[in-house]
Design a protein around this motif. Structure first.
Motif, PDB file in Angstrom:
ATOM      1  N   SER A  41      21.081 -30.939   2.440  1.00 51.59           N
ATOM      2  CA  SER A  41      21.890 -30.783   3.639  1.00 51.59           C
ATOM      3  C   SER A  41      21.641 -31.920   4.626  1.00 51.59           C
ATOM      4  O   SER A  41      20.922 -32.873   4.327  1.00 51.59           O
ATOM      5  CB  SER A  41      21.564 -29.435   4.314  1.00 51.59           C
ATOM      6  OG  SER A  41      20.196 -29.404   4.736  1.00 51.59           O
ATOM      7  N   HIS A  42      22.291 -31.802   5.784  1.00 52.05           N
ATOM      8  CA  HIS A  42      22.110 -32.724   6.900  1.00 52.05           C
ATOM      9  C   HIS A  42      22.361 -34.177   6.460  1.00 52.05           C
ATOM     10  O   HIS A  42      23.287 -34.425   5.696  1.00 52.05           O
ATOM     11  CB  HIS A  42      20.744 -32.512   7.554  1.00 52.05           C
ATOM     12  CG  HIS A  42      20.613 -31.161   8.211  1.00 52.05           C
ATOM     13  ND1 HIS A  42      20.542 -29.989   7.483  1.00 52.05           N
ATOM     14  CD2 HIS A  42      20.558 -30.794   9.520  1.00 52.05           C
ATOM     15  CE1 HIS A  42      20.452 -28.950   8.316  1.00 52.05           C
ATOM     16  NE2 HIS A  42      20.475 -29.406   9.548  1.00 52.05           N
ATOM     17  N   ALA A  45      22.719 -34.882   2.748  1.00 55.02           N
ATOM     18  CA  ALA A  45      24.033 -34.543   2.196  1.00 55.02           C
ATOM     19  C   ALA A  45      25.056 -35.619   2.534  1.00 55.02           C
ATOM     20  O   ALA A  45      25.915 -35.942   1.702  1.00 55.02           O
ATOM     21  CB  ALA A  45      24.490 -33.184   2.725  1.00 55.02           C
ATOM     22  N   HIS A  64      16.474 -33.509   3.392  1.00 55.50           N
ATOM     23  CA  HIS A  64      16.773 -32.289   4.126  1.00 55.50           C
ATOM     24  C   HIS A  64      17.336 -31.236   3.179  1.00 55.50           C
ATOM     25  O   HIS A  64      18.259 -31.508   2.414  1.00 55.50           O
ATOM     26  CB  HIS A  64      17.765 -32.577   5.249  1.00 55.50           C
ATOM     27  CG  HIS A  64      17.204 -33.426   6.338  1.00 55.50           C
ATOM     28  ND1 HIS A  64      16.853 -32.913   7.574  1.00 55.50           N
ATOM     29  CD2 HIS A  64      16.917 -34.748   6.377  1.00 55.50           C
ATOM     30  CE1 HIS A  64      16.389 -33.889   8.334  1.00 55.50           C
ATOM     31  NE2 HIS A  64      16.410 -35.009   7.635  1.00 55.50           N
ATOM     32  N   THR A  66      18.469 -26.999   3.110  1.00 54.66           N
ATOM     33  CA  THR A  66      18.725 -25.760   3.852  1.00 54.66           C
ATOM     34  C   THR A  66      18.553 -24.571   2.915  1.00 54.66           C
ATOM     35  O   THR A  66      19.071 -24.579   1.791  1.00 54.66           O
ATOM     36  CB  THR A  66      20.144 -25.765   4.457  1.00 54.66           C
ATOM     37  OG1 THR A  66      20.206 -26.770   5.475  1.00 54.66           O
ATOM     38  CG2 THR A  66      20.471 -24.414   5.088  1.00 54.66           C
ATOM     39  N   TRP A  85      19.295 -21.244   7.299  1.00 57.33           N
ATOM     40  CA  TRP A  85      20.580 -20.703   7.748  1.00 57.33           C
ATOM     41  C   TRP A  85      20.808 -19.408   6.988  1.00 57.33           C
ATOM     42  O   TRP A  85      21.076 -19.420   5.784  1.00 57.33           O
ATOM     43  CB  TRP A  85      21.703 -21.709   7.473  1.00 57.33           C
ATOM     44  CG  TRP A  85      23.041 -21.286   7.959  1.00 57.33           C
ATOM     45  CD1 TRP A  85      23.327 -20.510   9.057  1.00 57.33           C
ATOM     46  CD2 TRP A  85      24.302 -21.582   7.357  1.00 57.33           C
ATOM     47  NE1 TRP A  85      24.677 -20.329   9.184  1.00 57.33           N
ATOM     48  CE2 TRP A  85      25.316 -20.977   8.158  1.00 57.33           C
ATOM     49  CE3 TRP A  85      24.690 -22.330   6.233  1.00 57.33           C
ATOM     50  CZ2 TRP A  85      26.663 -21.078   7.860  1.00 57.33           C
ATOM     51  CZ3 TRP A  85      26.038 -22.433   5.934  1.00 57.33           C
ATOM     52  CH2 TRP A  85      27.015 -21.815   6.752  1.00 57.33           C
ATOM     53  N   LEU A  88      23.883 -18.822   4.681  1.00 54.85           N
ATOM     54  CA  LEU A  88      24.138 -19.703   3.543  1.00 54.85           C
ATOM     55  C   LEU A  88      24.549 -18.882   2.318  1.00 54.85           C
ATOM     56  O   LEU A  88      23.904 -17.895   1.967  1.00 54.85           O
ATOM     57  CB  LEU A  88      22.879 -20.510   3.209  1.00 54.85           C
ATOM     58  CG  LEU A  88      22.964 -21.449   1.997  1.00 54.85           C
ATOM     59  CD1 LEU A  88      23.948 -22.584   2.272  1.00 54.85           C
ATOM     60  CD2 LEU A  88      21.576 -22.010   1.674  1.00 54.85           C
ATOM     61  N   HIS A  92      29.442 -22.180   0.400  1.00 54.20           N
ATOM     62  CA  HIS A  92      29.126 -23.355   1.215  1.00 54.20           C
ATOM     63  C   HIS A  92      28.574 -24.504   0.386  1.00 54.20           C
ATOM     64  O   HIS A  92      28.336 -25.595   0.918  1.00 54.20           O
ATOM     65  CB  HIS A  92      28.085 -23.001   2.285  1.00 54.20           C
ATOM     66  CG  HIS A  92      28.501 -21.882   3.186  1.00 54.20           C
ATOM     67  ND1 HIS A  92      27.745 -20.750   3.366  1.00 54.20           N
ATOM     68  CD2 HIS A  92      29.618 -21.725   3.946  1.00 54.20           C
ATOM     69  CE1 HIS A  92      28.361 -19.944   4.212  1.00 54.20           C
ATOM     70  NE2 HIS A  92      29.497 -20.508   4.576  1.00 54.20           N
ATOM     71  N   ILE A  93      28.350 -24.280  -0.901  1.00 52.52           N
ATOM     72  CA  ILE A  93      27.587 -25.223  -1.720  1.00 52.52           C
ATOM     73  C   ILE A  93      28.485 -25.852  -2.787  1.00 52.52           C
ATOM     74  O   ILE A  93      29.299 -25.171  -3.421  1.00 52.52           O
ATOM     75  CB  ILE A  93      26.390 -24.509  -2.382  1.00 52.52           C
ATOM     76  CG1 ILE A  93      25.424 -24.001  -1.296  1.00 52.52           C
ATOM     77  CG2 ILE A  93      25.666 -25.442  -3.349  1.00 52.52           C
ATOM     78  CD1 ILE A  93      24.303 -23.130  -1.841  1.00 52.52           C
ATOM     79  N   LEU A 103      25.240 -29.094   0.240  1.00 46.39           N
ATOM     80  CA  LEU A 103      26.133 -28.425   1.186  1.00 46.39           C
ATOM     81  C   LEU A 103      27.494 -29.117   1.211  1.00 46.39           C
ATOM     82  O   LEU A 103      27.574 -30.345   1.161  1.00 46.39           O
ATOM     83  CB  LEU A 103      25.546 -28.457   2.599  1.00 46.39           C
ATOM     84  CG  LEU A 103      24.620 -27.325   3.046  1.00 46.39           C
ATOM     85  CD1 LEU A 103      24.353 -27.443   4.539  1.00 46.39           C
ATOM     86  CD2 LEU A 103      25.187 -25.950   2.729  1.00 46.39           C
ATOM     87  N   THR A 108      27.809 -29.130   6.162  1.00 45.66           N
ATOM     88  CA  THR A 108      26.894 -30.232   6.494  1.00 45.66           C
ATOM     89  C   THR A 108      27.078 -30.635   7.947  1.00 45.66           C
ATOM     90  O   THR A 108      26.111 -30.770   8.709  1.00 45.66           O
ATOM     91  CB  THR A 108      27.168 -31.438   5.583  1.00 45.66           C
ATOM     92  OG1 THR A 108      26.847 -31.092   4.232  1.00 45.66           O
ATOM     93  CG2 THR A 108      26.346 -32.649   6.004  1.00 45.66           C
ATOM     94  N   LEU A 111      25.987 -27.752  10.574  1.00 46.73           N
ATOM     95  CA  LEU A 111      24.549 -27.514  10.701  1.00 46.73           C
ATOM     96  C   LEU A 111      23.828 -28.687  11.365  1.00 46.73           C
ATOM     97  O   LEU A 111      22.696 -28.536  11.812  1.00 46.73           O
ATOM     98  CB  LEU A 111      23.927 -27.226   9.330  1.00 46.73           C
ATOM     99  CG  LEU A 111      24.373 -25.938   8.640  1.00 46.73           C
ATOM    100  CD1 LEU A 111      23.448 -25.618   7.471  1.00 46.73           C
ATOM    101  CD2 LEU A 111      24.412 -24.757   9.609  1.00 46.73           C
TER     102      LEU A 111
END
Length: 298
Positions: A41-42, A45, A64, A66, A85, A88, A92-93, A103, A108, A111
C-alpha cells in the motif's frame, strides 16, 4: 511551517517513464520474497502502479503494507511499515500474476490522506488519473462509499483536483497560482486552429485563452534535449505570432515561498498589462478555504 507553506528543499529530478518502470521493478524484487499478510500500500503501491511519488517520499525505502487486524500489525516484517485498516477486504486488492497483493488505486490514494498535505493528495490524484488508473469520479465514489481516516481531507482534495495535467510539477504550478488567487487557467489547453510542424496539436500547460496568456513548466529536459529545445522555440514563435504571451517557469520558481510569491506577482502583472486594470493578489490561502470557495462556485 503550515501545511500551505511546506516546501521540499531537495533538488527536483524529473521522473520519466523509464524511471517509473525501474522503480516498479525494484519494488517488485523487494516484495516478491516477503512473507506478509495484507496488501502492499501507500507509496509502495504507487511504485507498482508506476505513479510518481510525492517529492517528500522519494528515496524512502520502507515497504508499506496494510493489514486488516491489529494482531498482524504487531508482527512486522523487517524493512516494512505496517498500517491497519479494519475495512480492508478483497474488493480493495489487486493481485499480480505472481500472487502479490496490492491495494487498488482508489484505496491507495485514500489511505495516504493521513500522511499527505492536501496539495500532495491532489498531485497523487491527478497522477493516478493521468496514468489512467482511475478517474475523478471513481475517487469520489470511493470516498463516499468507504470508511477510513482522512475522508474529509480527500473530499477537499477532490474539489481542487483537475484532470489533465501532464506532470506533478504542472499540478504544483497550477496550485501555486490558485493559492494566490489567480484562477481561470485552463489545464493542458489545446490552442484552436494551430498545429505543430508534424500536424499534432499545440498545447499549453496552463492558458488564459481570453487574454492569450500561456504558462509552460520547463523541466531540465527542455534544456538538455536538443530536439525538445528546438521544438520549444518553434512552438513559442508560432504562439507569439498569433498574439500569445508565453511565460516559462522552472523548478526554481517553485522552490521557496519567496520565489512562489514572485511567480504569482509576475503572472498578476502580466494579466494587469493585458487588461489595463489592476489584478488583485492575495496572500496564500489555506487549501481548506480554497476548497470551500471552489465548492460554492460549482
Amino acid at each position: 511551517m503550515t501545511e500551505q507553506q511546506h516546501i521540499n528543499q531537495q533538488q527536483y529530478k524529473p521522473i520519466t517513464g523509464q524511471t517509473l518502470a525501474e522503480r516498479q521493478q525494484r519494488t517488485w524484487q523487494a516484495c516478491r520474497h516477503l512473507d506478509f499478510i495484507g496488501a502492499i500500500s501507500h507509496v509502495t503501491a504507487l511504485d507498482f502502479w508506476r505513479v510518481e511519488r510525492p517529492e517528500r517520499f522519494i528515496g524512502t525505502e520502507s515497504i508499506h503494507i496494510t493489514v486488516r487486524d491489529d494482531k498482524h500489525r504487531k508482527q512486522p516484517v523487517p524493512g516494512t511499515r505496517i498500517h491497519m485498516w479494519s475495512r480492508l477486504s478483497d474488493r480493495h486488492i489487486r493481485t499480480t500474476q505472481d500472487g502479490l497483493h496490492v491495494l487498488g488505486p482508489e484505496a491507495t490514494w485514500a489511505l495516504m490522506a493521513q500522511s499527505l498535505h492536501i496539495d500532495e493528495l491532489i498531485e497523487v490524484a491527478e497522477s493516478l488519473i493521468r496514468h489512467r488508473h482511475t478517474t475523478k469520479q471513481r475517487l469520489h465514489e470511493f470516498v463516499e462509499a468507504e470508511s477510513f481516516l482522512g475522508k474529509k481531507r480527500c473530499r477537499l482534495a477532490l474539489v481542487l483536483t483537475v484532470p489533465g495535467s501532464d506532470s506533478p510539477k504542472e499540478t504544483q504550478l497550477r496550485l501555486c497560482l490558485h493559492a494566490f488567487g489567480l484562477r481561470h487557467f485552463a489545464v493542458n489547453y489545446r490552442v484552436p486552429g494551430m498545429a505543430s510542424e508534424h500536424g499534432g496539436a499545440v498545447t499549453l500547460d496552463l492558458a488564459d485563452s481570453e487574454l492569450l496568456i500561456g504558462i509552460e513548466y520547463e523541466g531540465d529536459h527542455h534544456r538538455t534535449d536538443k530536439l525538445q529545445w528546438r521544438r520549444d522555440i518553434s512552438k513559442r514563435r508560432q504562439l507569439e505570432a498569433a498574439g500569445w504571451t508565453i511565460m516559462r517557469v522552472t523548478q526554481l520558481d517553485l522552490s521557496t515561498d519567496m520565489r512562489r510569491a514572485g511567480l504569482a506577482f509576475s503572472v498578476a502583472m502580466l494579466r494587469a498589462r493585458k487588461t489595463g486594470q489592476p489584478v488583485s493578489l492575495s496572500t496564500p490561502i489555506p487549501w481548506h478555504q480554497l476548497a470551500d470557495r471552489r465548492k460554492h462556485l460549482l
